[in-house]
Write an enzyme that holds these catalytic residues in place. Structure first.
Site, PDB file in Angstrom:
ATOM      1  N   HIS A   1     -62.945 -38.204 -55.767  1.00 34.32           N
ATOM      2  CA  HIS A   1     -62.171 -39.471 -56.486  1.00 34.32           C
ATOM      3  C   HIS A   1     -61.412 -39.700 -55.124  1.00 34.32           C
ATOM      4  CE1 HIS A   1     -62.880 -42.862 -59.203  1.00 34.32           C
ATOM      5  NE2 HIS A   1     -62.833 -43.605 -58.402  1.00 34.32           N
TER       6      HIS A   1
ATOM      7  N   TYR B   1     -60.946 -45.154 -65.128  1.00 36.48           N
ATOM      8  CA  TYR B   1     -61.789 -45.075 -65.869  1.00 36.48           C
ATOM      9  C   TYR B   1     -61.471 -44.990 -67.217  1.00 36.48           C
ATOM     10  CZ  TYR B   1     -65.172 -45.299 -61.754  1.00 36.48           C
ATOM     11  OH  TYR B   1     -65.632 -45.376 -60.385  1.00 36.48           O
TER      12      TYR B   1
END
Length: 328
Positions: A149, A65
């Protein structure tokens, strides 16, 4: 299914609590990593402080992010906040490395001029390096949850078992409390359950009013004692009023668009706002422990909490359940 009464007489999944809405809500931090649009540091910090003021004390982030930006901003915003008063989850599998010749002010939808770039690594050393980098950015020595992830996107056929083994070592060392997998890919989630050891599956956009591809996984997780963190309940914003084809998770499929039309028609019949229905549906599903939702302001967090607490007619849920069962 029983109708939910978040903040009312029938709490989420029947569990009692002082404020079920704020307890179940997790603030997703992709937005404060400049996803879709740039944000000032002070505005990002205000989002985090606003969440705390509203009773939301769980935060989900990832190195991806903003190429570390979300983690850094979250760490700064939480300075001075007692560590035992909030919970952190972050992700591993992508190690951020320096690429001096990287150019541009955007990367994969994140507005950042960083010279860091992600490199896939689900090895024991890679996972440990990733979590140590995250600890530095988050200014912490432990996280409550660490997740693999997007292992399905890595091209590594053994990413799930190798990554879970590496996370298990971190758990044994006391660096993380719980471990799991975050993925939209059903096969990756299935493999995590097959391999065992995961405490949590984070599933974005696949357990919602218009996409229920992970329903069987959720039932299997419940039977196995694995918790679900249901993420992206608005399917990239479509269920919260964003343009129908402007989803942050890609354009809605034809099936999702058709499901949206049916849900919107039923909601209009009962004068029910779609966004609260989407939130409550995503939170009340079996095995769902937390609901992960991003926000660009404290007011958006307040709106989401209000949506979770809003009483909706029992007959609406009865009709909705019947419609969804007929669609299955």
């Amino acid at each position: 299914m029983p109708a939910p009464g978040v903040g009312g007489d029938v709490p989420i999944n029947g569990e009692a609590g002082p404020d079920e809405a704020s307890m179940v809500m997790v603030l997703g931090t992709a937005t404060i990593g400049n996803l879709g649009a740039p944000m000032l540091d002070e505005d990002a910090h205000q989002v985090v402080h606003g969440a705390l003021d509203l009773g939301v004390t769980s935060f989900d982030t990832a190195p991806l992010y903003g190429l570390g930006l979300a983690e850094r901003r979250l760490g700064v915003a939480l300075r001075g906040v007692p560590r035992d008063s909030y919970r952190l989850s972050t992700k591993v599998g992508r190690v951020l490395v320096e690429e001096p010749h990287a150019t541009g002010d955007q990367w994969a939808g994140f507005h950042t001029a960083s010279h860091l770039r992600p490199r896939w690594d689900f090895s024991t050393n890679g996972v440990r390096r990733s979590i140590e980098q995250s600890f530095e950015r988050l200014e912490t020595a432990q996280v409550e949850l660490a997740l693999l992830h997007d292992p399905d996107l890595s091209g590594d056929a053994d990413a799930v078992p190798r990554g879970l083994e590496a996370l298990d070592m971190l758990r044994a060392d006391g660096l993380v409390q719980r471990i799991g997998v975050a993925s939209k890919d059903i096969r990756a989630l299935e493999r995590a359950l097959d391999f065992g050891g995961a405490d949590v599956l984070m599933i974005p956009g696949r357990l919602t009013l218009i996409n229920r591809e992970a329903s069987a996984i959720a039932r299997r997780a419940e039977a196995s004692g694995v918790a679900i963190w249901n993420a992206a309940p608005f399917n990239g914003g479509a269920l919260a009023g964003a343009p129908l084809r402007a989803s942050g998770y890609g354009a809605l499929s034809d099936a999702e668009a058709a499901a949206f039309a049916r849900v919107r028609s039923l909601a209009a019949e009962f004068d029910v706002p779609v966004a609260p229905a989407a939130l409550q549906y995503a939170a009340r599903l079996p095995a769902v422990e937390r609901l992960t939702v991003g926000a660009a302001s404290a007011s958006q967090i307040a709106d989401n909490l209000a949506g979770l607490r809003m009483p909706l007619p029992a007959v609406f849920w009865e009709r909705l359940d019947a419609m969804l069962e007929s669609d299955a």
